[in-house]
Scaffold this motif. Structure first.
Motif, mmCIF file in Angstrom:
data_model
loop_
_atom_site.group_PDB
_atom_site.id
_atom_site.type_symbol
_atom_site.label_atom_id
_atom_site.label_comp_id
_atom_site.label_asym_id
_atom_site.label_seq_id
_atom_site.Cartn_x
_atom_site.Cartn_y
_atom_site.Cartn_z
ATOM 1 N N GLY A 272 10.951 -3.877 -0.606
ATOM 2 C CA GLY A 272 9.522 -3.594 -0.730
ATOM 3 C C GLY A 272 9.190 -2.132 -0.927
ATOM 4 O O GLY A 272 8.030 -1.759 -0.965
ATOM 5 N N ARG A 273 10.201 -1.273 -1.074
ATOM 6 C CA ARG A 273 9.973 0.165 -1.190
ATOM 7 C C ARG A 273 9.652 0.548 -2.631
ATOM 8 O O ARG A 273 10.237 0.013 -3.573
ATOM 9 N N PHE A 274 8.738 1.522 -2.785
ATOM 10 C CA PHE A 274 8.381 2.001 -4.110
ATOM 11 C C PHE A 274 7.980 3.471 -4.048
ATOM 12 O O PHE A 274 7.596 3.981 -3.001
ATOM 13 N N THR A 275 8.115 4.147 -5.187
ATOM 14 C CA THR A 275 7.664 5.536 -5.316
ATOM 15 C C THR A 275 7.015 5.710 -6.677
ATOM 16 O O THR A 275 7.367 5.026 -7.641
ATOM 17 N N SER A 276 6.069 6.621 -6.731
ATOM 18 C CA SER A 276 5.418 6.986 -7.980
ATOM 19 C C SER A 276 5.342 8.499 -8.011
ATOM 20 O O SER A 276 4.832 9.122 -7.080
ATOM 21 N N GLU A 277 5.860 9.079 -9.070
ATOM 22 C CA GLU A 277 5.866 10.528 -9.184
ATOM 23 C C GLU A 277 4.577 11.054 -9.804
ATOM 24 O O GLU A 277 4.489 12.233 -10.122
ATOM 25 N N ALA A 278 3.585 10.196 -9.968
ATOM 26 C CA ALA A 278 2.294 10.611 -10.518
ATOM 27 C C ALA A 278 1.287 10.678 -9.374
ATOM 28 O O ALA A 278 0.714 9.664 -8.984
ATOM 29 N N PRO A 279 1.075 11.883 -8.798
ATOM 30 C CA PRO A 279 0.130 11.976 -7.682
ATOM 31 C C PRO A 279 -1.290 11.714 -8.162
ATOM 32 O O PRO A 279 -1.692 12.220 -9.207
ATOM 33 N N PRO A 280 -2.050 10.886 -7.445
ATOM 34 C CA PRO A 280 -3.430 10.632 -7.850
ATOM 35 C C PRO A 280 -4.266 11.899 -7.672
ATOM 36 O O PRO A 280 -4.126 12.605 -6.682
ATOM 37 N N SER A 281 -5.108 12.194 -8.645
ATOM 38 C CA SER A 281 -5.912 13.411 -8.578
ATOM 39 C C SER A 281 -7.380 13.109 -8.317
ATOM 40 O O SER A 281 -8.175 14.015 -8.150
#
Length: 158
Positions: free
Chosen positions: A128-137
């Motif tokens: 269930g782990r996930f990462t996104s390198e696009a920080p929300p602005s």
């Protein structure tokens, strides 16, 4: 017929860049015939309804509101917890992006929504782990697709 034209390969040997032409035409249309703000808002609101059957994940914890501040701590990540029935999503928001986990652990497709922009998809692993390198602005939400179920979180400001 328009779809047939899309399937054809653009000419490449003559140096003609179809992508550049398309971008220039978009810019010209935006200047000469811009979309009225009211119509754009209606389109965004209508698009939001395409997940009408999705369950809404309620925000149950936000470290900005619920956590006790630690003296001297600066630039701490924002911790969020969303819940929709049996599904819980824990998310850490930092300047580098998002990191989270879907509970109970399961594979899922997560889309980081940021207004009318294209959603940024990421996949959760078997834990269930996930990462996104696009920080929300700005305002953002998450759309989770787990099996046949769709869950959308509340919208928050980063």
């Amino acid at each position: 017929m328009h779809d047939e034209m899309r399937d054809e390969e653009p000419p490449g040997d003559d140096g003609f860049d179809v992508g550049l032409l398309e971008e220039e035409l978009r810019q010209a249309a935006a200047i000469l015939d811009p979309v009225p703000a009211d119509l754009q808002q209606i389109a965004v609101e209508a698009f939001a309804l395409h997940d009408l059957d999705a369950r809404i994940a309620e925000l149950t914890f936000d470290s900005v509101v619920d956590a006790i501040p630690v003296r001297g701590a600066t630039d701490t990540p924002r911790m969020l917890t969303f819940r929709a029935g049996e599904v819980t999503v824990d998310v850490e928001v930092t300047a580098q992006g998002l990191m989270g986990q879907v509970l109970p652990p399961q594979q899922a497709r997560i889309e980081v929504l940021a207004g009318p922009q294209t959603a940024v998809p990421v996949d959760a692993d078997a834990m269930g782990r996930f990462t996104s390198e696009a920080p929300p602005s700005g305002p953002f939400a998450l759309r989770l697709r787990t099996g046949g179920e769709v869950v959308v979180t509340e919208w928050l400001r980063a």
